[in-house]
Design an enzyme around this catalytic site. Structure first.
Site, short mmCIF file in Angstrom:
data_model
loop_
_atom_site.label_atom_id
_atom_site.label_comp_id
_atom_site.label_asym_id
_atom_site.label_seq_id
_atom_site.Cartn_x
_atom_site.Cartn_y
_atom_site.Cartn_z
N ASP A 122 0.85 -1.20 0.00
CA ASP A 122 0.00 0.00 0.00
C ASP A 122 0.88 1.24 0.00
O ASP A 122 1.59 1.52 0.97
CB ASP A 122 -0.90 -0.01 1.24
CG ASP A 122 -1.95 1.08 1.21
OD1 ASP A 122 -1.70 2.16 0.63
OD2 ASP A 122 -3.04 0.87 1.77
N HIS A 181 -3.46 0.61 -2.77
CA HIS A 181 -4.39 1.24 -1.83
C HIS A 181 -5.78 1.23 -2.44
O HIS A 181 -6.04 1.91 -3.43
CB HIS A 181 -3.95 2.68 -1.54
CG HIS A 181 -4.75 3.34 -0.46
ND1 HIS A 181 -4.59 3.03 0.87
CD2 HIS A 181 -5.71 4.30 -0.51
CE1 HIS A 181 -5.41 3.78 1.60
NE2 HIS A 181 -6.11 4.54 0.79
#
Length: 440
Positions: free
Chosen positions: A329, A360
């Site tokens: 992420d 993300h």
């Protein structure tokens, strides 16, 4: 030019093409290696065992094949910044709050046969999926596709829009603080009143998890929620605002927030120094200008987060919460320092599904489908089935216990010396242990 030069060029181009093909194959289609399977991190419980058994996407044997697996930034941009997605129609309900503020509920609706829109009846028992977007109010492609997937499964998705976000009018000089669940609480009560027979699931995206976790912590067992889920949640929010995300995402979020706030410059100017606000260079400075250093309050940064930290009441959460996160992420940062692993290992209500890839709020299997959405819908189904089984077991145990009480009461009085106020020596609760819980 030497005779061997063209042959050398052709061989070099062929080698480059082979390397590029292998690289693209790795990026666009992940292999079935065991280390790419998602990991479920949680405290052992009956519900955890049931999820591993019935929810294929959660099980360790499930190995999703990612699109753009080696490109987390591309996954993030495609699902977050890029707005193209599934065509979903919405109908809006405005809800006036107790202080005369206004929030909006956008109900996703399926197209009718004649090309119009078909809205569900208030008495429909179909489950409701309450979607909480990120704290900046951006309705991303990920949110739209989630609503489309929920519709396809027979659910009724609805998006919660905060005050003056996503076209919702500002009717009071008050904005919703990062972790203040008061507006969401009224919206949930309204949904419960309009659809009393429907199960309620909640999903949050990115920083929207701050609001969802605050609500679940403050309300506890009175949240009216069957179960909840968070896609790429930000847990350590104060640190995230202070350190910031990579410059591109930070800049985009800052510009986006300033743009929608500029529409209310005159009104908000009565309580906020708008000149100072538009001069801010970071999200931390912007948040301080909005809620800390205003014309009506003077909070310190630490005091603000004491009231708005999403995990401040996490021990009071009383429903299952699944968090889907990826190790790559780019917005949240390093998983080892930004994910509260101790929370998932000690609290039986929290489940962390950790993948190697996904970006993300990405988790893309293709341009139009996300693996995280499949996980959520399977998770909702599995938790519902588990709770129904638990309720039936508890009901059966209660009937069995009641029958045992009646039988023992008769035996205690069969020698004609039984009196209504006599003490019965049999401890029913030691004999029949019928109380059950998914956290056992």
């Amino acid at each position: 030019m030497p005779l061997w030069a063209p042959a050398l060029c052709i061989a070099s181009l062929a080698a480059l093409a082979l390397l590029a093909r292998r690289w693209l194959a790795r990026c666009f289609q992940d292999g079935p290696d065991s280390d790419r399977a998602p990991r479920l991190i949680c405290k052992p419980s009956a519900l955890a065992k049931y999820l591993l058994k019935t929810c294929l996407a959660v099980g360790a044997g499930s190995q999703p094949r990612w699109a753009w697996s080696g490109l987390p930034h591309l996954q993030t941009v495609w699902s977050g910044v890029w707005t193209a997605g599934a065509a979903v129609h919405f109908t809006r309900d405005y809800l006036q709050l107790a202080d005369e503020g206004l929030v909006a509920l956008d109900w996703a609706v399926a197209a009718a046969a004649g090309g119009g829109r078909r809205r569900s009846s208030s008495s429909s028992p179909a489950p409701i999926v309450l979607v909480i977007p990120n704290s900046f109010g951006k309705i991303t492609s990920n949110v739209i596709k989630l609503c489309a997937s929920a519709l396809d499964c027979g659910h009724r998705p609805v998006i919660f829009n905060r005050r003056c976000q996503n076209g919702c009018l500002l009717t009071t000089l008050k904005l919703q603080q990062f972790g203040d669940p008061s507006d969401l609480r009224e919206a949930v009560r309204y949904i419960r009143y309009k659809h009393p027979s429907a199960r309620l699931f909640t999903v949050s995206e990115s920083t929207g998890a701050g609001l969802l976790l605050s609500y679940l912590g403050e309300c506890g067992s009175s949240s009216y929620v069957t179960c909840a889920a968070c896609i790429s949640p930000i847990f350590r929010c104060q640190e995230w605002f202070e350190k910031g995300s990579p410059w591109l995402y930070h800049w985009l979020l800052l510009i986006y927030q300033k743009t929608w706030l500029s529409r209310y410059t005159t009104a908000l100017g009565e309580i906020i120094d708008m000149e100072k606000l538009f001069a801010t260079q970071t999200l931390k400075e912007l948040e301080e200008a909005l809620f800390c250093q205003t014309k009506k309050s003077n909070l310190t940064w630490d005091a603000y987060w004491e009231k708005n930290d999403p995990l401040r009441d996490v021990d009071e959460v009383a429903v299952p919460v699944l968090c889907i996160c990826s190790q790559d992420d780019p917005c949240r940062g390093d998983a080892d320092t930004t994910l509260p692993f101790e929370l998932f290992e000690t609290n039986p209500h929290f489940f962390l599904l950790l993948t190697k890839h996904g970006g993300h709020c990405g988790f893309l299997k293709s341009r139009s489908s996300a693996w995280s959405h499949e996980v959520l819908l399977e998770y909702f189904k599995s938790v519902s089935e588990f709770l129904v089984t638990e309720e039936r077991t508890k009901s059966f145990s209660k009937r069995k216990c009641a029958g045992a009480v009646n039988s023992m009461s008769y035996k205690c009085g069969r020698d004609n010396s039984y009196r209504g106020d006599a003490f019965c020596p049999h401890n029913i609760h030691e004999i029949f242990s019928w109380q059950r819980s998914y956290t056992r």
